[in-house]
Design a protein around this motif. Structure first.
Motif, PDB file in Angstrom:
ATOM      1  N   ASN A  15      39.964   2.544  -6.357  1.00 16.30           N
ATOM      2  CA  ASN A  15      38.637   2.687  -7.042  1.00 16.30           C
ATOM      3  C   ASN A  15      38.737   4.289  -6.233  1.00 16.30           C
ATOM      4  O   ASN A  15      38.586   4.834  -5.173  1.00 16.30           O
ATOM      5  N   ASP A  16      38.061   4.940  -7.703  1.00 11.01           N
ATOM      6  CA  ASP A  16      37.329   6.332  -6.873  1.00 11.01           C
ATOM      7  C   ASP A  16      36.392   6.473  -5.640  1.00 11.01           C
ATOM      8  O   ASP A  16      36.726   7.181  -4.654  1.00 11.01           O
ATOM      9  N   THR A  17      35.837   4.985  -5.857  1.00 11.83           N
ATOM     10  CA  THR A  17      34.501   5.344  -4.683  1.00 11.83           C
ATOM     11  C   THR A  17      35.181   5.150  -3.312  1.00 11.83           C
ATOM     12  O   THR A  17      34.831   5.475  -1.652  1.00 11.83           O
ATOM     13  N   ILE A  60      29.073   6.677  -5.544  1.00 13.26           N
ATOM     14  CA  ILE A  60      29.134   7.796  -7.114  1.00 13.26           C
ATOM     15  C   ILE A  60      27.842   7.543  -8.322  1.00 13.26           C
ATOM     16  O   ILE A  60      28.198   6.033  -8.767  1.00 13.26           O
ATOM     17  N   GLY A  84      29.730   7.167 -14.263  1.00 14.56           N
ATOM     18  CA  GLY A  84      29.818   5.437 -14.223  1.00 14.56           C
ATOM     19  C   GLY A  84      29.384   5.677 -12.564  1.00 14.56           C
ATOM     20  O   GLY A  84      28.750   6.829 -12.299  1.00 14.56           O
ATOM     21  N   THR A  85      28.799   4.408 -12.359  1.00 15.11           N
ATOM     22  CA  THR A  85      28.469   4.028 -11.224  1.00 15.11           C
ATOM     23  C   THR A  85      28.873   2.999 -10.173  1.00 15.11           C
ATOM     24  O   THR A  85      29.378   2.848 -10.949  1.00 15.11           O
ATOM     25  N   ASN A  86      29.059   3.880  -8.765  1.00 17.40           N
ATOM     26  CA  ASN A  86      29.809   2.450  -7.898  1.00 17.40           C
ATOM     27  C   ASN A  86      29.281   2.317  -6.592  1.00 17.40           C
ATOM     28  O   ASN A  86      28.622   3.764  -6.343  1.00 17.40           O
ATOM     29  N   GLU A  95      31.357  -2.440  -6.972  1.00 18.00           N
ATOM     30  CA  GLU A  95      31.198  -2.633  -8.595  1.00 18.00           C
ATOM     31  C   GLU A  95      30.511  -3.094  -8.580  1.00 18.00           C
ATOM     32  O   GLU A  95      29.615  -4.040  -9.672  1.00 18.00           O
ATOM     33  N   GLN A 118      27.766  -4.112 -17.028  1.00 18.49           N
ATOM     34  CA  GLN A 118      27.610  -3.762 -16.330  1.00 18.49           C
ATOM     35  C   GLN A 118      25.843  -3.000 -16.695  1.00 18.49           C
ATOM     36  O   GLN A 118      25.308  -2.027 -16.776  1.00 18.49           O
ATOM     37  N   GLU A 155      24.289  -0.144 -13.942  1.00 15.85           N
ATOM     38  CA  GLU A 155      24.835   1.418 -14.571  1.00 15.85           C
ATOM     39  C   GLU A 155      24.421   1.410 -15.892  1.00 15.85           C
ATOM     40  O   GLU A 155      24.018   2.664 -15.798  1.00 15.85           O
TER      41      GLU A 155
HETATM   42  C1  BGC Z   1      33.952   1.806 -13.016  1.00 19.47           C
HETATM   43  C2  BGC Z   1      33.418   1.742 -11.486  1.00 19.47           C
HETATM   44  C3  BGC Z   1      33.834   3.105 -10.910  1.00 19.47           C
HETATM   45  C4  BGC Z   1      32.425   3.852 -11.246  1.00 19.47           C
HETATM   46  C5  BGC Z   1      33.077   5.296 -11.172  1.00 19.47           C
HETATM   47  C6  BGC Z   1      32.150   2.564 -13.016  1.00 19.47           C
HETATM   48  O1  BGC Z   1      31.841   3.092 -14.769  1.00 19.47           O
HETATM   49  O2  BGC Z   1      33.044  -0.036 -13.375  1.00 19.47           O
HETATM   50  O3  BGC Z   1      34.898   1.139 -10.689  1.00 19.47           O
HETATM   51  O4  BGC Z   1      34.177   3.385  -9.438  1.00 19.47           O
HETATM   52  O5  BGC Z   1      32.343   4.218 -12.815  1.00 19.47           O
HETATM   53  O6  BGC Z   1      32.883   6.420 -11.607  1.00 19.47           O
END
Ligand code: BGC
Length: 507
Positions: A227-229, A248, A252-254, A282, A310, A313
């Motif tokens: 995961n990027d976070t 982030i 997207g957001t997380n 998530e 989501q 999000e």
């Molecule tokens: C994803 C996450 C990710 C985030 C930020 C979301 O849509 O579900 O896994 O960390 O976007 O890129």
């Protein structure tokens, strides 16, 4: 003759009255239409309302859901995924570390040289497209291709491949993976353009490690980062050791954060050297009845490929904000002709992207010429009066303000869960003034936050409103860049064989 004159004047008077009635009638009609549009705006404002009271309810709901997600698998909409990252970079790391970032049609290779003492990070980065046939072929071919590219990258740099002492590699792999340790995980399914059947259910880092060995590369996959976070918290912590969470807010957001292992009840007996672990929340999936939801959100969700998924999000991230605004303009356009005849582009999902929406929102020209240009070029709505352009700016403002304030509430929810919001934690009964607040840093990445000034300002404003000035001054937001790449290399450093590697035990 007199009669004729009288007849003519009566005729003129009647005609004048008729014209006047027509003009008045039109004015009344147009005022009615304008009022209808203003009514739509008012309704939007009311249903997007984020008073501090409501934001505090969202904060509490977030903290409660975090607890529930840690208590049992599936106990909350928040997945609260274990990452097995029990050690964050401190800035004292030394050496050369590599990272591979695979998540889309391109993949990246990075090399970072660390000199200790929080040295500046100036990575060498190379990006390559993945040949299409490799995305649907055999896993061995894909990983051999990646290993060859890495080999060439190493050769081009200062490291000679032959004399290479074992180098540690961080591997960012942005696909659904069931993580089993900091350096291993099993692929659940492919997404995006990938469909390599023989890889599903297999160990991802193992497949890469075998390809590296086949290629004769003396490298060890020290960290598998899914995961990027997680990369963002690593990069944030490298620069600022008070970093406890990463968020982030881009397409997207997380969020992820640093949690005590004894609080991760669903995984009893988790032992780490640090006693803590990064948890990937998530949070895009978070839901609460306290979230201010509009009819536009309901329609957007119902028409999306992932309804009931989501939800947070869809109110916050860059993927959706422009589309919410498009839906409001469409409703107004259907209710009145202030935007001219209803443009067919208004019916196209995602016709208005968030960067264009942000540009309209931040148009500070007196005549709102940028708004006029975008409405014309993007939505095919030409020549609308200034007051209608002002209305569009207002819609953008309402939608963005709600998003930024909800993101702020999410952040405070995390701080509350870990007792850093000045209230002594969710179960604490102490009053705010009794609690000595420690400096607390949150790493933030993503274009919505970094490139959209109004969004950023609304987020900061809400943080201050929710926390109060006394507490808010201890909370620092640090912007990071490329956590998913550089962060993986830093995690490889902090989890290198000289440090704590795979030492997480379940007892
Ligand atoms: C994803 C996450 C990710 C985030 C930020 C979301 O849509 O579900 O896994 O960390 O976007 O890129």
């Amino acid at each position: 003759m007199g009669k004729v004159v009288l007849g003519v004047s009566v005729g003129v008077a009647v005609a004048a009255c008729a014209v006047a009635a027509l003009v008045v009638g039109r004015r009344v009609k147009s005022r009615r239409k304008w009022n209808r549009v203003v009514g739509v705006l008012k309704e939007l404002e009311e249903s997007c309302e984020t008073t501090v009271g409501r934001l505090r309810q969202v904060v509490d709901a977030m903290a409660v859901e975090m607890h529930a997600g840690l208590a049992s698998e599936g106990g909350s909409k928040l997945k609260m995924l274990l990452t097995f990252v029990d050690n964050l970079p401190s800035g004292s790391e030394k050496g050369i570390f590599y990272a591979l970032d695979l998540g889309g049609t391109n993949f990246r290779v990075l090399r970072v040289e660390l000199g200790g003492q929080r040295s500046d990070l100036d990575p060498d980065v190379e990006q390559q497209p993945i040949p299409e046939q490799l995305m649907t072929g055999r896993s061995e071919d894909l990983f051999d291709f990646i290993a060859s590219s890495l080999y060439q990258f190493v050769e081009k740099g200062n490291d000679s491949v032959q004399s290479l002492v074992t180098k540690e590699l961080g591997f960012t792999f942005s696909f659904p993976v069931k993580q089993t340790s900091v350096s291993s995980g099993v692929l659940i399914k492919w997404t995006k353009a990938f469909a390599i059947k023989d890889m599903v259910g297999k160990e991802v880092a193992g497949a890469l490690q075998q390809a590296l060995t086949r290629k004769g590369l003396n490298m060890r996959v020290a960290v598998l980062q899914v995961n990027d976070t997680v990369g963002t918290i690593a990069l944030g912590h490298y620069h600022d050791e008070d970093t406890v969470a990463a968020v982030i807010i881009g397409t997207g957001t997380n969020a992820c954060y640093w949690e005590r292992t004894d609080a991760i009840i669903k995984c009893q007996g988790l032992l780490t050297t640090s006693g803590s672990m990064v948890v990937n929340m998530e949070w895009g999936h978070f839901w609460s009845s306290h979230l201010p939801r509009t009819s536009y959100d309901i329609e957007l969700d119902a028409e999306s490929p992932n309804p009931n998924d989501q939800g947070f999000e869809k109110m916050i991230s860059g993927m959706y904000l422009g589309d919410i605004v498009r839906r409001v303009i469409l409703r107004m356009s259907e209710e009145s002709d202030i935007f001219g005849p209803v443009s067919s582009r208004l019916y196209m999902p995602f016709a208005l992207r968030t960067p264009a929406m942000a540009a309209m929102h931040e148009d500070d020209s007196p005549e709102l010429m940028e708004v006029a240009r975008i409405l014309k070029d993007v939505l095919d709505i030409p020549d609308i009066p200034l007051k209608a352009r002002k209305l569009v700016v207002k819609i953008c403002d309402v939608v963005t303000r709600r998003a930024a304030r909800l993101a702020a509430a999410g952040i405070v929810g995390i701080l509350k869960k870990i007792g850093r919001d000045g209230s002594g934690g969710i179960t604490g009964g102490r009053s705010r003034s009794d609690v000595k607040m420690r400096r607390t840093a949150v790493a933030v990445e993503g274009s919505l936050y970094t490139q959209y000034t109004m969004f950023r300002e609304y987020l900061h404003e809400a943080l201050h409103e929710i926390l109060g000035e006394d507490i808010a001054r201890h909370v620092v937001i640090n912007v990071t860049e490329d956590g998913s790449g550089i962060g993986a290399a830093l995690l490889a450093a902090s989890h290198s064989s000289s440090g704590s590697v795979d030492n997480i035990q379940l007892v």
